[in-house]
Scaffold this motif. Structure first.
Motif, PDB file in Angstrom:
ATOM      1  N   GLY A 278      46.135  38.109  54.859  1.00 53.63           N
ATOM      2  CA  GLY A 278      46.439  39.523  55.041  1.00 53.63           C
ATOM      3  C   GLY A 278      45.200  40.386  55.051  1.00 53.63           C
ATOM      4  N   MET A 279      45.436  41.692  55.142  1.00 55.72           N
ATOM      5  CA  MET A 279      44.342  42.656  55.243  1.00 55.72           C
ATOM      6  C   MET A 279      44.359  43.685  54.109  1.00 55.72           C
ATOM      7  SD  MET A 279      42.656  41.747  57.954  1.00 55.72           S
ATOM      8  CE  MET A 279      41.671  43.194  58.308  1.00 55.72           C
ATOM      9  N   ASN A 280      45.363  43.626  53.243  1.00 58.04           N
ATOM     10  CA  ASN A 280      45.496  44.619  52.186  1.00 58.04           C
ATOM     11  C   ASN A 280      44.821  44.144  50.903  1.00 58.04           C
ATOM     12  OD1 ASN A 280      47.101  46.324  53.838  1.00 58.04           O
ATOM     13  ND2 ASN A 280      48.919  45.080  53.363  1.00 58.04           N
ATOM     14  N   TYR A 281      44.143  45.060  50.235  1.00 64.29           N
ATOM     15  CA  TYR A 281      43.497  44.750  48.963  1.00 64.29           C
ATOM     16  C   TYR A 281      43.223  46.058  48.240  1.00 64.29           C
ATOM     17  CZ  TYR A 281      39.534  45.689  52.061  1.00 64.29           C
ATOM     18  OH  TYR A 281      38.687  46.250  52.994  1.00 64.29           O
ATOM     19  N   ASP A 282      42.976  45.953  46.939  1.00 68.73           N
ATOM     20  CA  ASP A 282      42.706  47.144  46.129  1.00 68.73           C
ATOM     21  C   ASP A 282      41.252  47.579  46.214  1.00 68.73           C
ATOM     22  OD1 ASP A 282      45.374  47.280  45.067  1.00 68.73           O
ATOM     23  OD2 ASP A 282      44.865  45.596  43.749  1.00 68.73           O
ATOM     24  N   ALA A 283      40.353  46.607  46.197  1.00 74.35           N
ATOM     25  CA  ALA A 283      38.923  46.920  46.231  1.00 74.35           C
ATOM     26  C   ALA A 283      38.177  45.767  46.884  1.00 74.35           C
ATOM     27  CB  ALA A 283      38.391  47.168  44.820  1.00 74.35           C
ATOM     28  N   GLU A 284      37.032  46.091  47.447  1.00 68.30           N
ATOM     29  CA  GLU A 284      36.175  45.084  48.078  1.00 68.30           C
ATOM     30  C   GLU A 284      34.846  45.030  47.339  1.00 68.30           C
ATOM     31  OE1 GLU A 284      34.122  44.020  52.431  1.00 68.30           O
ATOM     32  OE2 GLU A 284      35.231  45.898  52.139  1.00 68.30           O
ATOM     33  N   VAL A 285      34.434  43.823  47.015  1.00 64.10           N
ATOM     34  CA  VAL A 285      33.166  43.602  46.330  1.00 64.10           C
ATOM     35  C   VAL A 285      32.244  42.825  47.260  1.00 64.10           C
ATOM     36  CG1 VAL A 285      32.056  42.296  44.477  1.00 64.10           C
ATOM     37  CG2 VAL A 285      34.040  43.728  43.972  1.00 64.10           C
ATOM     38  N   THR A 286      30.999  43.271  47.365  1.00 65.27           N
ATOM     39  CA  THR A 286      30.006  42.612  48.213  1.00 65.27           C
ATOM     40  C   THR A 286      28.807  42.228  47.362  1.00 65.27           C
ATOM     41  OG1 THR A 286      30.687  43.923  50.140  1.00 65.27           O
ATOM     42  CG2 THR A 286      28.530  42.859  50.242  1.00 65.27           C
ATOM     43  N   MET A 287      28.398  40.963  47.460  1.00 69.57           N
ATOM     44  CA  MET A 287      27.197  40.506  46.751  1.00 69.57           C
ATOM     45  C   MET A 287      26.761  39.149  47.301  1.00 69.57           C
ATOM     46  SD  MET A 287      28.508  39.190  42.995  1.00 69.57           S
ATOM     47  CE  MET A 287      29.305  40.711  42.575  1.00 69.57           C
ATOM     48  N   ASP A 288      25.568  38.741  46.943  1.00 65.86           N
ATOM     49  CA  ASP A 288      25.045  37.441  47.343  1.00 65.86           C
ATOM     50  C   ASP A 288      25.698  36.333  46.525  1.00 65.86           C
ATOM     51  OD1 ASP A 288      22.737  36.073  48.956  1.00 65.86           O
ATOM     52  OD2 ASP A 288      22.569  35.236  46.927  1.00 65.86           O
ATOM     53  N   ILE A 289      25.801  35.145  47.118  1.00 70.59           N
ATOM     54  CA  ILE A 289      26.446  34.014  46.446  1.00 70.59           C
ATOM     55  C   ILE A 289      25.725  33.648  45.148  1.00 70.59           C
ATOM     56  CG2 ILE A 289      25.135  32.329  47.823  1.00 70.59           C
ATOM     57  CD1 ILE A 289      28.745  31.944  46.458  1.00 70.59           C
ATOM     58  N   SER A 290      24.412  33.839  45.085  1.00 72.22           N
ATOM     59  CA  SER A 290      23.678  33.497  43.861  1.00 72.22           C
ATOM     60  C   SER A 290      24.130  34.367  42.690  1.00 72.22           C
ATOM     61  CB  SER A 290      22.171  33.639  44.084  1.00 72.22           C
ATOM     62  OG  SER A 290      21.835  34.963  44.437  1.00 72.22           O
ATOM     63  N   ASP A 291      24.218  35.669  42.929  1.00 69.64           N
ATOM     64  CA  ASP A 291      24.646  36.577  41.860  1.00 69.64           C
ATOM     65  C   ASP A 291      26.132  36.413  41.554  1.00 69.64           C
ATOM     66  OD1 ASP A 291      22.083  37.760  41.578  1.00 69.64           O
ATOM     67  OD2 ASP A 291      22.457  38.958  43.369  1.00 69.64           O
ATOM     68  N   PHE A 292      26.928  36.143  42.578  1.00 71.78           N
ATOM     69  CA  PHE A 292      28.349  35.907  42.332  1.00 71.78           C
ATOM     70  C   PHE A 292      28.548  34.652  41.472  1.00 71.78           C
ATOM     71  CE2 PHE A 292      32.398  33.882  43.576  1.00 71.78           C
ATOM     72  CZ  PHE A 292      33.268  34.852  43.099  1.00 71.78           C
ATOM     73  N   SER A 293      27.779  33.607  41.745  1.00 72.47           N
ATOM     74  CA  SER A 293      27.890  32.372  40.963  1.00 72.47           C
ATOM     75  C   SER A 293      27.522  32.618  39.509  1.00 72.47           C
ATOM     76  CB  SER A 293      26.986  31.286  41.562  1.00 72.47           C
ATOM     77  OG  SER A 293      27.358  30.985  42.887  1.00 72.47           O
TER      78      SER A 293
END
Length: 419
Positions: A359-374
């Protein structure tokens, strides 16, 4: 992932060549004599033949061995849930083939190997953190090294439960470690190689025993303090494991009582509060800085983590609650090293339990690099810290605290396994 090298498990003859490559890549191995070389060759042949969870792989170009690595299958405690993880060690490249992107190929194969094995998390100790950060690995918990006088450790009333480890205690020691690992985020189940090293020459282990049950232990070795005083040594603590506070106190008391002949006790710990335990947290440097802060310990980055399949990571943790939060979150995770992982996903958390949804619905979008996400997913760093440093973005700030709590673990990850 496309590489310029071919990989395969090494034969006994090829292991000989790999150890020669490793000896030149890592001079600290001190492979200065044929006997030194043969000792390491025998060790790695034994690893290849006797430990199914650990394998030695080589990188080949034009049928020539130009590098290699050791891959290890682990079971890791992720905030109370056991998950499979992959580890890589002894990454070595032939000196004649440096700067030919062989190390990049080795890490690419390592990641591909575990992705194909349906493992979502990879880990390593970096020879250069910046090199692996570029490949998407995030920093784990910092290590603190304290060099302290024995008598500044707390003194307990007694130590009657303290004994030396004997061979009949081996199974009890393994059980003690695994019980500790089962309740400690980030710890790895004891491996077969570690079990084989329990009685390594020069290492001493003191245990806390109640009846037939081992409830804690401290493993250490002695290091000469100086050439002019043969009676003084430092104690280098390799591992300190305990099931409860009383065990911890008695093991520290054992170390405390060595003050008459021991100069310093060297303890490596990922416990950021350890200095509160000490009657004097200063180290032997007597350094001050900024301007009246007393140097207490060395600190360094080491173990690094990487989520190699984000969708699989959340699928494998569908039974785990991310702190009972409710949110539909779009994760726009940038992964320039693993193309298959470089795509946004939407994860719906209901009472903390995740499910990857379309789907396309969501409450918020988070953007970051995979290193920091890990690193954030492991609990090494909080989301709000990454936001403050400009290393993460969120589409709606009203959800920032929810996301921060979502990925907050009870404790930062702790790992004592060396590989």
């Amino acid at each position: 992932m496309i590489t310029n090298s071919l990989f395969k498990k090494l034969s006994e003859e090829e292991i000989v060549e790999f150890i020669k490559i490793g000896g030149l890549a890592y001079p600290f191995m001190n492979l200065n004599t044929p006997e030194d070389l043969q000792k390491q060759v025998d060790r790695y042949i034994k690893i290849q033949n006797e430990y199914p969870s650990t394998n030695v792989y080589g990188a080949f170009r034009d049928d020539k061995l130009v590098g290699g690595m050791v891959l290890q299958d682990f079971n890791m405690n992720f905030d109370g849930i056991q998950i499979k993880t992959g580890g890589v060690g002894f990454v070595a490249v032939d000196l004649l083939h440096k700067k030919e992107r062989i190390a990049k190929d080795i890490i690419g194969y390592f990641i591909d190997h575990y992705r194909q094995s349906k493992v979502s998390m990879a880990m390593l100790y970096p020879f250069r953190p910046d090199f692996y950060k570029q490949m998407g690995f995030g920093y784990g918990t910092k290590m603190n090294q304290y060099r302290i006088k024995p008598n500044i450790l707390p003194k307990a009333q007694h130590k009657e439960n303290i004994h030396y480890l004997t061979e009949k205690d081996q199974d009890g020691l393994i059980d003690c470690y695994n019980r500790f690992a089962a309740k400690t985020h980030g710890m790895i189940e004891r491996t077969s190689i570690e079990i084989s090293n329990i009685f390594a020459p020069g290492k001493t282990t003191v245990i806390y025993k109640e009846g037939e049950s081992i409830e804690g232990y401290v493993s250490f070795f002695f290091k000469k303090f100086g050439e002019l005083n043969a009676m003084k040594n430092d104690i280098i603590v390799k591992e300190l494991v305990y099931q409860n506070l009383e065990v911890f106190k008695q093991l520290l008391n054992f170390l405390h009582t060595q003050f008459d002949q021991i100069n310093r006790i060297v303890i490596n710990t990922q416990d950021e509060y350890f200095h509160y335990l000490l009657s004097d947290p200063r180290d032997e440097s007597d350094n001050n800085f900024a301007p009246i802060y007393h140097q207490s310990n060395l600190q360094g980055v080491g173990l690094m983590y990487r989520i190699i399949d984000t969708s699989l990571f959340f699928t494998q943790l569908e039974g785990h609650s991310f702190n009972n939060e409710n949110i539909k979150l779009k994760l726009n995770i940038v992964d320039s090293f693993v193309e298959e992982n470089n795509k946004p996903i939407i994860v719906e958390f209901k009472n903390g339990k995740p499910k990857v949804v379309g789907g396309m619905n969501y409450d918020a979008e988070v953007t970051m690099d995979i290193s920091d996400f890990s690193a954030m997913a492991m609990g090494s760093v909080e989301f709000r810290g990454l936001l403050r440093l400009g290393l993460a973005e969120i589409s709606d700030n009203s959800y920032a605290e929810t996301v921060n709590n979502l990925f907050r673990t009870k404790d930062k990850p702790i790992c004592t396994t060396i590989f």
